[in-house]
Design an enzyme around this catalytic site. Structure first.
Site, PDB file in Angstrom:
ATOM      1  N   TRP A 183      47.640 127.743  83.806  1.00 51.49           N
ATOM      2  CA  TRP A 183      46.250 127.297  83.931  1.00 51.49           C
ATOM      3  C   TRP A 183      46.233 125.773  83.930  1.00 51.49           C
ATOM      4  O   TRP A 183      46.885 125.136  83.105  1.00 51.49           O
ATOM      5  CB  TRP A 183      45.364 127.802  82.781  1.00 51.49           C
ATOM      6  N   GLU A 224      45.699 131.758  86.008  1.00 49.94           N
ATOM      7  CA  GLU A 224      44.376 131.930  85.401  1.00 49.94           C
ATOM      8  C   GLU A 224      43.345 131.113  86.167  1.00 49.94           C
ATOM      9  O   GLU A 224      43.532 129.923  86.412  1.00 49.94           O
ATOM     10  CB  GLU A 224      44.418 131.469  83.936  1.00 49.94           C
ATOM     11  N   LYS A 226      39.340 129.591  86.879  1.00 47.43           N
ATOM     12  CA  LYS A 226      38.233 129.044  86.098  1.00 47.43           C
ATOM     13  C   LYS A 226      37.161 128.523  87.044  1.00 47.43           C
ATOM     14  O   LYS A 226      37.458 127.964  88.088  1.00 47.43           O
ATOM     15  CB  LYS A 226      38.746 127.919  85.206  1.00 47.43           C
ATOM     16  N   ASP A 258      40.088 135.288  82.371  1.00 43.79           N
ATOM     17  CA  ASP A 258      39.551 134.873  81.077  1.00 43.79           C
ATOM     18  C   ASP A 258      38.054 135.145  81.167  1.00 43.79           C
ATOM     19  O   ASP A 258      37.382 134.640  82.084  1.00 43.79           O
ATOM     20  CB  ASP A 258      39.865 133.384  80.872  1.00 43.79           C
ATOM     21  N   HIS A 261      35.386 132.494  82.062  1.00 45.03           N
ATOM     22  CA  HIS A 261      35.596 131.668  83.247  1.00 45.03           C
ATOM     23  C   HIS A 261      34.840 132.120  84.477  1.00 45.03           C
ATOM     24  O   HIS A 261      35.272 131.879  85.602  1.00 45.03           O
ATOM     25  CB  HIS A 261      37.091 131.587  83.560  1.00 45.03           C
ATOM     26  N   HIS A 285      42.581 136.961  79.183  1.00 45.53           N
ATOM     27  CA  HIS A 285      42.261 136.133  78.034  1.00 45.53           C
ATOM     28  C   HIS A 285      40.934 136.630  77.505  1.00 45.53           C
ATOM     29  O   HIS A 285      39.935 136.624  78.232  1.00 45.53           O
ATOM     30  CB  HIS A 285      42.139 134.649  78.423  1.00 45.53           C
ATOM     31  N   ASP A 293      31.811 128.330  78.881  1.00 42.13           N
ATOM     32  CA  ASP A 293      33.129 128.740  78.401  1.00 42.13           C
ATOM     33  C   ASP A 293      33.360 128.153  77.011  1.00 42.13           C
ATOM     34  O   ASP A 293      34.231 127.325  76.799  1.00 42.13           O
ATOM     35  CB  ASP A 293      34.186 128.225  79.396  1.00 42.13           C
ATOM     36  N   ASP A 295      34.318 129.470  74.168  1.00 41.65           N
ATOM     37  CA  ASP A 295      35.447 129.964  73.369  1.00 41.65           C
ATOM     38  C   ASP A 295      35.089 130.219  71.909  1.00 41.65           C
ATOM     39  O   ASP A 295      35.810 129.800  71.001  1.00 41.65           O
ATOM     40  CB  ASP A 295      36.654 129.027  73.503  1.00 41.65           C
ATOM     41  N   ASP A 325      41.937 134.220  73.373  1.00 39.47           N
ATOM     42  CA  ASP A 325      41.860 132.795  73.718  1.00 39.47           C
ATOM     43  C   ASP A 325      40.501 132.238  73.299  1.00 39.47           C
ATOM     44  O   ASP A 325      39.539 132.321  74.044  1.00 39.47           O
ATOM     45  CB  ASP A 325      42.090 132.605  75.228  1.00 39.47           C
TER      46      ASP A 325
HETATM   47  C1  RNT Z   1      40.872 127.018  79.325  1.00 37.75           C
HETATM   48  C2  RNT Z   1      41.688 128.242  79.508  1.00 37.75           C
HETATM   49  C3  RNT Z   1      43.048 128.205  78.895  1.00 37.75           C
HETATM   50  C4  RNT Z   1      43.080 127.570  77.534  1.00 37.75           C
HETATM   51  C5  RNT Z   1      44.364 127.751  76.784  1.00 37.75           C
HETATM   52  C6  RNT Z   1      44.471 126.814  75.627  1.00 37.75           C
HETATM   53  O1  RNT Z   1      39.577 127.156  79.732  1.00 37.75           O
HETATM   54  O2  RNT Z   1      40.994 129.345  79.026  1.00 37.75           O
HETATM   55  O3  RNT Z   1      43.587 129.474  78.880  1.00 37.75           O
HETATM   56  O4  RNT Z   1      42.037 128.032  76.732  1.00 37.75           O
HETATM   57  O5  RNT Z   1      45.414 127.663  77.627  1.00 37.75           O
HETATM   58 ZN    ZN Z   2      42.022 131.181  78.907  1.00 33.86          ZN
END
Ligand code: RNT
Ligand code: ZN
Length: 418
Positions: A183, A224, A226, A258, A261, A285, A293, A295, A325
């Site tokens: 990523w 990955e 986004k 993820d 994303h 993720h 996003d 988290d 994640d």
């Molecule tokens: C970022 C991605 C990625 C990170 C990690 C730390 O938006 O989700 O995966 O969160 O690699």
């Molecule tokens: Zn991620």
């Protein structure tokens, strides 16, 4: 003799055709990857600079781990609060150097991760890995693998190749395949003049990384996607279409979704079965986006449950690599770690304790009225009693005893850190 709550719950489930014993057994075997980066706000050990790449942690809760020893101790504490099988998920920025030693990201070697391998092996964990394409001075104008500067690209390609070798080492040492996720936060804050150029360079760079020799059944490279990041709102090189097409056209490369994303009304639960129609294996993720996003710590909420249901209903437990994640620095980090892991375990347990076969039948027979009634009824089956029993059997605290353990560690260890 009166029945225990568990025994009675087990009977209720049995009457719905659900065998909770086999559900618990299955759950205990499913590896879920635990991200090291919740423990220190995605800082790592190889730089003093800020977190970059369009991701952000907010909050300043005391007790953050600052050394590998502290991070490992905190992770151990978190592990003792989690039922189920764990895999360790590392970022390259968490290399552990000897005193006075340093290796830049393009020069990383397996030996820089020896301490983590020991940690994982002692705890029977496999290891997943992530090259770190953020928080580093070699990011030029926000770009790494897609940079127009060939020297910058070469540095990051070499980083990716080094990570392939390290991933192979992890797999060989632990005997468990290593999922290696690519990523980057590469993108632009405002309207670009060239959208395809960076993507073509990104594509070629990933191809070069994957030209590093590795064993297909030991290393599982992923890409990955986004949609946007902080400071890269207008354009990301690794968009959904880009990464999905890359994975689809490069044998052995997996798409990684993820769930933070995508546009807010898109759901990964619906994307899982779509991808499983085409890809032998996919990766996830698992996070909790709030409006963006963000988290947040994964909870036992509707979309989390829906994702778990799809994996189980698609018979995808062995085809979907699951990794957490998220990173919240506004609350106790050990609790955050454990809470997210427990929530995903709960979601999987709920999915495994759902009469999926019967519900599918109703759908195929167009019994949509009954399907609605049954799906709602399934929500209130006594899952809590099965969960408590699962925690007991796994030797971890039930939800009601969880916080006392967190508080004790906070008082005895975290708050004593400078
Ligand atoms: C970022 C991605 C990625 C990170 C990690 C730390 O938006 O989700 O995966 O969160 O690699
Ligand atoms: Zn991620």
């Amino acid at each position: 003799m009166t029945m225990t709550r568990f025994e009675s719950a087990k009977e209720i489930y049995a009457s719905q055709g659900v065998d909770v014993e086999s559900a618990m057994k299955k759950l205990a075997e499913i590896p879920v990857s635990l991200h090291c980066w919740q423990g220190d706000d995605v800082t790592g050990f190889d730089h003093d600079g800020p977190l970059t790449g369009g991701i952000q942690t907010t909050g300043n809760y005391p007790g953050k781990a600052k050394t590998p020893e502290q991070l490992m101790a905190d992770m151990d504490q978190a592990l003792s609060l989690m039922p189920g099988r764990k895999k360790l998920n590392l970022h390259a920025s968490y290399a552990v150097f000897e005193p006075g030693e340093f290796a830049d990201r393009d020069k990383l070697e397996p030996r820089h991760f020896k301490k983590w391998v020991e940690f994982a092996k002692e705890r029977n964990m496999g290891i997943d890995f992530n090259p770190t394409f953020f928080s580093h001075p070699k990011i030029k104008d926000g770009l790494t693998l897609s940079s127009p500067d060939p020297e910058i690209r070469a540095f990051w390609i070499n980083h990716g190749k080094a990570c392939i070798r390290i991933s192979q080492y992890f797999a060989e040492e632990t005997g468990i395949p290593c999922v290696m996720n690519i990523w980057t936060g590469d993108g632009f804050k405002d309207i670009p003049a060239d959208r395809m150029g960076p993507r073509m360079r990104y594509k070629e760079s990933i191809e070069q990384i994957l030209s590093e020799p590795f064993d297909r059944d030991k290393v599982k490279p992923c890409v990955e996607s986004k949609v946007f990041g902080i400071g890269v709102e207008a354009y990301t090189a690794g968009s959904a279409e880009f990464t999905l097409s890359f994975a689809a056209t490069h044998e052995g490369c997996l798409p990684l979704m993820d769930n933070g994303h995508y546009h807010p009304t898109e759901v990964v639960s619906d994307k899982i079965p779509a991808l499983l129609c085409f890809f032998p294996e996919i990766a996830l993720h698992i996070t909790r986006p709030i409006r963006w996003d963000s988290d947040h710590v994964v909870l036992f909420d509707d979309e989390t449950r829906e994702m778990a249901k799809e994996i189980v209903r698609c018979d995808g437990l062995e085809r979907v690599y699951m990794a957490l994640d998220y990173f919240d620095s506004s609350i106790n980090r050990v609790s955050a770690w454990a809470m997210g892991f427990r929530s995903w375990q709960k979601a999987l347990l709920a999915a495994l304790c759902t009469p999926n076969g019967r519900l599918k039948e109703l759908q195929d027979q167009a019994g949509f009225t009954e399907l609605m009634v049954e799906q709602e009824a399934a929500k209130l089956l006594p899952l809590g009693d099965i969960w408590d029993e699962y925690c007991r059997r796994q030797g971890v605290p039930e939800d009601r005893d969880f916080f006392a353990r967190v508080k004790k560690y906070e008082a005895e260890v975290l708050l004593k850190r400078q």
